[in-house]
Design a protein around this motif. Sequence first.
Motif, PDB file in Angstrom:
ATOM      1  N   LEU A  13       0.831  -1.218   0.000  1.00 19.02           N
ATOM      2  CA  LEU A  13       0.000   0.000   0.000  1.00 19.02           C
ATOM      3  C   LEU A  13       0.861   1.261   0.000  1.00 19.02           C
ATOM      4  CD1 LEU A  13      -2.687  -1.272   2.524  1.00 19.02           C
ATOM      5  CD2 LEU A  13      -2.803  -1.288   0.017  1.00 19.02           C
ATOM      6  N   LEU A  14       1.828   1.304   0.899  1.00 19.25           N
ATOM      7  CA  LEU A  14       2.704   2.474   0.965  1.00 19.25           C
ATOM      8  C   LEU A  14       3.418   2.709  -0.372  1.00 19.25           C
ATOM      9  CD1 LEU A  14       4.238   4.740   2.410  1.00 19.25           C
ATOM     10  CD2 LEU A  14       5.808   3.027   3.331  1.00 19.25           C
ATOM     11  N   SER A  15       3.795   1.624  -1.022  1.00 22.13           N
ATOM     12  CA  SER A  15       4.571   1.780  -2.258  1.00 22.13           C
ATOM     13  C   SER A  15       3.727   2.284  -3.435  1.00 22.13           C
ATOM     14  CB  SER A  15       5.267   0.457  -2.618  1.00 22.13           C
ATOM     15  OG  SER A  15       4.330  -0.567  -2.749  1.00 22.13           O
ATOM     16  N   LYS A  16       2.412   2.365  -3.214  1.00 22.79           N
ATOM     17  CA  LYS A  16       1.560   2.971  -4.272  1.00 22.79           C
ATOM     18  C   LYS A  16       1.712   4.490  -4.250  1.00 22.79           C
ATOM     19  CE  LYS A  16      -1.993  -0.435  -5.123  1.00 22.79           C
ATOM     20  NZ  LYS A  16      -2.556  -1.204  -3.992  1.00 22.79           N
ATOM     21  N   ASP A  17       2.176   5.014  -3.094  1.00 24.09           N
ATOM     22  CA  ASP A  17       2.373   6.455  -2.949  1.00 24.09           C
ATOM     23  C   ASP A  17       3.883   6.710  -2.816  1.00 24.09           C
ATOM     24  OD1 ASP A  17       2.525   9.074  -2.121  1.00 24.09           O
ATOM     25  OD2 ASP A  17       1.279   8.822  -0.331  1.00 24.09           O
ATOM     26  N   MET A  18       4.550   6.774  -3.965  1.00 28.02           N
ATOM     27  CA  MET A  18       6.014   6.841  -3.963  1.00 28.02           C
ATOM     28  C   MET A  18       6.538   8.084  -3.251  1.00 28.02           C
ATOM     29  SD  MET A  18       7.358   4.127  -4.832  1.00 28.02           S
ATOM     30  CE  MET A  18       9.113   4.180  -4.991  1.00 28.02           C
ATOM     31  N   ALA A  19       5.793   9.205  -3.319  1.00 25.11           N
ATOM     32  CA  ALA A  19       6.287  10.441  -2.694  1.00 25.11           C
ATOM     33  C   ALA A  19       6.398  10.255  -1.170  1.00 25.11           C
ATOM     34  CB  ALA A  19       5.363  11.606  -3.030  1.00 25.11           C
ATOM     35  N   THR A  20       5.344   9.687  -0.547  1.00 25.94           N
ATOM     36  CA  THR A  20       5.377   9.441   0.905  1.00 25.94           C
ATOM     37  C   THR A  20       6.445   8.403   1.248  1.00 25.94           C
ATOM     38  OG1 THR A  20       3.016   9.900   0.969  1.00 25.94           O
ATOM     39  CG2 THR A  20       3.935   8.790   2.884  1.00 25.94           C
ATOM     40  N   PHE A  21       6.499   7.343   0.448  1.00 28.38           N
ATOM     41  CA  PHE A  21       7.473   6.255   0.651  1.00 28.38           C
ATOM     42  C   PHE A  21       8.898   6.834   0.637  1.00 28.38           C
ATOM     43  CE2 PHE A  21       8.768   1.852  -1.328  1.00 28.38           C
ATOM     44  CZ  PHE A  21       9.209   1.424  -0.084  1.00 28.38           C
ATOM     45  N   GLU A  22       9.188   7.649  -0.357  1.00 32.36           N
ATOM     46  CA  GLU A  22      10.542   8.218  -0.484  1.00 32.36           C
ATOM     47  C   GLU A  22      10.839   9.234   0.613  1.00 32.36           C
ATOM     48  OE1 GLU A  22      10.798   9.397  -4.591  1.00 32.36           O
ATOM     49  OE2 GLU A  22      11.148   7.312  -5.216  1.00 32.36           O
ATOM     50  N   LYS A  23       9.793   9.940   1.070  1.00 32.76           N
ATOM     51  CA  LYS A  23       9.995  10.915   2.158  1.00 32.76           C
ATOM     52  C   LYS A  23      10.380  10.184   3.450  1.00 32.76           C
ATOM     53  CE  LYS A  23       8.826  15.005   4.435  1.00 32.76           C
ATOM     54  NZ  LYS A  23       9.224  14.610   5.741  1.00 32.76           N
ATOM     55  N   ILE A  24       9.665   9.089   3.754  1.00 33.85           N
ATOM     56  CA  ILE A  24      10.002   8.310   4.963  1.00 33.85           C
ATOM     57  C   ILE A  24      11.432   7.782   4.839  1.00 33.85           C
ATOM     58  CG2 ILE A  24       9.427   6.292   6.388  1.00 33.85           C
ATOM     59  CD1 ILE A  24       6.517   6.602   5.484  1.00 33.85           C
ATOM     60  N   ALA A  25      11.788   7.334   3.623  1.00 37.18           N
ATOM     61  CA  ALA A  25      13.143   6.806   3.401  1.00 37.18           C
ATOM     62  C   ALA A  25      14.183   7.889   3.677  1.00 37.18           C
ATOM     63  CB  ALA A  25      13.282   6.271   1.976  1.00 37.18           C
ATOM     64  N   SER A  26      14.008   9.072   3.072  1.00 38.93           N
ATOM     65  CA  SER A  26      15.065  10.072   3.244  1.00 38.93           C
ATOM     66  C   SER A  26      15.093  10.625   4.668  1.00 38.93           C
ATOM     67  CB  SER A  26      14.969  11.171   2.184  1.00 38.93           C
ATOM     68  OG  SER A  26      13.993  12.097   2.539  1.00 38.93           O
ATOM     69  N   ASP A  27      13.930  10.734   5.337  1.00 38.91           N
ATOM     70  CA  ASP A  27      13.916  11.190   6.736  1.00 38.91           C
ATOM     71  C   ASP A  27      14.699  10.234   7.647  1.00 38.91           C
ATOM     72  OD1 ASP A  27      12.361  13.307   6.039  1.00 38.91           O
ATOM     73  OD2 ASP A  27      10.477  12.523   6.878  1.00 38.91           O
ATOM     74  N   ASN A  28      14.733   8.969   7.275  1.00 40.70           N
ATOM     75  CA  ASN A  28      15.383   7.959   8.122  1.00 40.70           C
ATOM     76  C   ASN A  28      16.737   7.492   7.585  1.00 40.70           C
ATOM     77  OD1 ASN A  28      13.395   7.112  10.399  1.00 40.70           O
ATOM     78  ND2 ASN A  28      12.126   7.353   8.560  1.00 40.70           N
TER      79      ASN A  28
END
Length: 354
Positions: free
Chosen positions: A286-301
């Motif tokens: 589900l998260l990977s359907k929204d790449m912008a949110t997915f990538e934001k969580i990745a870069s924040d961490n």
Amino acid sequence: VDKPGSAPKAVALQKKPEFPAGCKSLLCKYLTDDVFNQLKNVQDKFGFSLAELINSGVVNPNSSIGVYAGSPDTYIAFAPLMDKIIEDYHGFKPADKHVSDWDASKCNFEALEDKYCISTRIRFARNLADFPLGTKISKTERKEVEKLAKEAFGKFEGEMAGQYHDLATMDKETQNQLIADHFLFKEGDKYLEAAGLNREWPDGRGIFINKAKTFLIWVNEEDQFRVISMQNGGDIKAVFTRLSNAHGTINKVAKFAYNDHIGAVATCPTNIGTGLRASIHVKLPLLSKDMATFEKIASDNHVQIRGIHGEHSESEGGIYDISNKRRIGFSEVQLVHDMYNGVKAMIEKEKELE
Ligand code: ADP
Ligand code: CIR
């Protein structure tokens, strides 16, 4: 442009290579006219030239980095370019000191759910102090590295005990199965190819595997050694503890290229320092359907998203490889926590979307 399978010659470049418009590699960003003029006639202690250092990024303008070192001395001889790339990628400055901490008892993770975590893998990269890196190594030297490795593997005891499998004598079916099962490196990476890392393939390459297939060592791929601990599920502490023990044993028998500033020397500047990449294959449909949110969580961490078959591969079934992005300036223990925090945040978001 060099012929496939052969390393570029150590020649001085007459003029700065051109990069296509929109090229995003760190090589393209930091090989300014000034830096080029400063380095165009430089060779490191192993005779490695600027032409060799940048060939992969010139041949492959879609590279994210674009350089591969030829020896531990490349990082010193070509510092005006390498320092910029290292600072951009890791946030690590020329005066910074590398830190190391393998104390597995400091990993106080609550278990991540197996429902989301398919498997966990942690590896570190190492190269021997007295040899050039794979980009510059000769066929004879590569065989020597393999011979030294096999002697050391023969002495592994307990959980570490296992067998070395020579790639040159391995049948294709076994090779393909080991790749499909995520144990063995792939063949024919175009970035490695252009850096001269695939010369004389498969000669001198191979994989050591313990009996339980939880402890593995890649020999003479991108780095001379990739030491790996892996198992199904999300028990990060168990995987790190195994790797930490192996690190202690291996460090006693091998003289690796290592210094206070950059820690472990690696062929690609993304891997210097700890050489450590801790990853989980996480199910996030589900998260990977929204790449912008997915990538934001990745870069924040400070984590990186890769596909199911490793770097430059795609996801399958919503499963992604999430790993620490930084490898230097933070200890092994801290970097495993980076990965843990990133994966935990992603699973929480996935649950919100269910
Ligand atoms: P490395 O940075 O270690 O070279 P790659 O991205 O090339 O890693 O991946 C190497 C192999 O390891 C690939 O087959 C990849 O799918 C596998 N791999 C990576 N992380 C995991 C994991 N957590 N569980 C299982 N296999 C993994
Ligand atoms: C690139 O620049 O995109 C490739 N040379 C890969 C860079 C990072 N990964 C790696 O070496 N493991």
